[in-house]
Design an enzyme around this catalytic site. Structure first.
Site, PDB file in Angstrom:
ATOM      1  CG  ASP A 190      19.221  49.006  49.590  1.00 31.76           C
ATOM      2  OD1 ASP A 190      20.021  48.476  48.636  1.00 31.76           O
ATOM      3  OD2 ASP A 190      18.627  48.619  50.302  1.00 31.76           O
ATOM      4  CB  SER A 244      14.873  42.991  49.543  1.00 28.37           C
ATOM      5  OG  SER A 244      14.884  42.980  50.978  1.00 28.37           O
ATOM      6  CG  HIS A 264      19.793  44.841  50.238  1.00 28.49           C
ATOM      7  ND1 HIS A 264      18.850  45.741  50.589  1.00 28.49           N
ATOM      8  CD2 HIS A 264      19.277  43.781  50.610  1.00 28.49           C
ATOM      9  CE1 HIS A 264      17.754  45.186  50.938  1.00 28.49           C
ATOM     10  NE2 HIS A 264      17.858  43.973  50.719  1.00 28.49           N
TER      11      HIS A 264
END
Length: 385
Positions: free
Chosen positions: A151, A231, A121
């Site tokens: 992901d 992230s 993402h």
């Protein structure tokens, strides 16, 4: 004829207002005060400066605590493997079609070939990306492969004349609640930031980013502070080994609220290897189209996964599984209903897909099915899809 105005009672007699006088006094004293201040009449009491003044003596703190030393050593060892990722997108409103930065994230060096692991993402809506190493060297990255289902994305860089150290990989199968965790990343673009915490839960299920929304199993829950920009960065154990990839923050605000989740390293290890080999993840399939759970329940199928269609010459077709079909009166004759996979109860379409993720292409599985009033067992060799 004239009339004398009779004297009015005292309560009605006009009285002068005191406010003009008050205002005048305020202006007078204010002006005097300002004049006195300008003339230097009011000052702090004078003191004699000390020409011998010197900085305070430093008090020795003594040796660092052992856990502080361990944390410092961990950061010094792992930080050079952590990178800052800047995603770029083409500005279509510019005549020069220039690339503009659209976001930032974290990542880490996977191997000696320059592969960089991050979240899918992080790069999802980007045209390209730049990777900045801990020493400030920035390189353009190419995309090796990505999967939203897990992901995970793998980029590749080739910085001239240098190689960043690869991260040390651990395992997530034996993690315990209460273990210390360490996260290194770039929250809000502030690179090389360290946060600490503990594993607050294991075995969580999280949803992959849309449009996938597949279930990611065995996610690690931690209270180490994870914020936007973290992230794709590593979650580490106290030995400095990679145990997960920081991926999600619990809550609606998008900022850390005490709970965050990381994709377990055992999953990451398999997925990254597949992405480097093939550029994509090939999921094991049985070659059927299944009814959505809500639709199946509406049709009265309360258990299992209902087969709508069977792919021609696919695994299910070769095993003889039967599809649903329309019959006169615009009714549906149900096909086979998958009740179990290798003895594990199938609770619906989503549950079956989750069970399949634990297998790989080429595995032979046993499906328990209901065909009409009869229950059967059928062996199916999983194919790639």
């Amino acid at each position: 004829m004239s009339y004398a105005i009779p004297p009015q009672p005292e309560s009605y007699q006009q009285r002068s207002s005191p406010w003009p006088m008050v205002l005048s006094l305020l202006l007078l004293f204010g002006g005097l005060g300002y004049f006195a201040l300008q003339m230097g009449w009011w000052r702090w009491p004078s003191v004699d400066n000390d020409s011998n003044a010197a900085p305070r003596a430093v008090t020795a703190r003594g040796d660092l605590a052992s856990d502080e030393k361990s944390t410092i050593d961990l950061f010094k060892t792992v930080a050079p493997s952590v990178v800052h990722i800047t995603t770029l997108q083409t500005n279509r409103f510019s005549f020069n079609m220039e690339q503009v930065a659209t976001g930032t994230g974290s990542g880490f060096v996977w191997d000696d070939e320059g592969h960089i692991v991050t979240n899918a993402h992080v790069i999802q809506n980007a045209n390209s990306a730049k990777v900045t190493l801990s020493d400030g060297t920035t390189s353009s990255a190419t995309l090796t492969g990505a999967t939203l289902d897990y992901d995970i994305a793998v980029l590749k860089i080739d910085p001239p004349g240098k190689k960043a150290p690869k991260i040390t990989v651990g395992t997530s199968k034996d993690l315990q609640v209460g273990q210390k965790t360490f996260a290194i990343g770039n929250p809000f673009g502030l690179d090389q930031s360290l946060t600490t915490g503990v594993i607050s839960a294991i075995g969580r299920q999280i949803s992959a980013p849309p449009p996938s929304k597949m279930v990611i199993e065995n996610a690690i829950q931690t209270d180490a502070a994870i914020n936007p920009g973290n992230s794709g960065g590593p979650l580490l154990d106290s030995a400095g080994r990679l145990i997960g990839v920081n991926a999600q923050i619990a809550g609606q605000t998008g900022n850390f609220a005490g709970i965050s989740f990381a994709i377990p390293v055992d999953t990451v290890n398999q997925v990254v290897t597949e992405l480097i080999r093939k550029g994509d993840i090939v999921r094991p399939v049985i070659g059927v189209e299944l009814a959505d759970d809500a639709v199946a329940r509406r049709w009265g199928v309360s258990t299992g996964a209902l087969i709508l269609n069977v792919s021609k010459e696919g695994p299910a077709d070769r095993a003889g599984l039967q599809p649903s079909r329309r019959i006169p009166g615009n009714r549906i004759a149900f096909g086979d209903i998958i009740l179990s996979l290798d003895g594990q109860t199938v609770k619906g379409k989503e549950n079956l897909l989750k069970l399949l993720t634990k297998h790989k292409v080429g595995d032979v599985v046993t499906l328990g099915i209901r065909r009409g009033q009869e229950e059967l067992e059928v062996e199916v060799t999983l194919a790639g899809g």
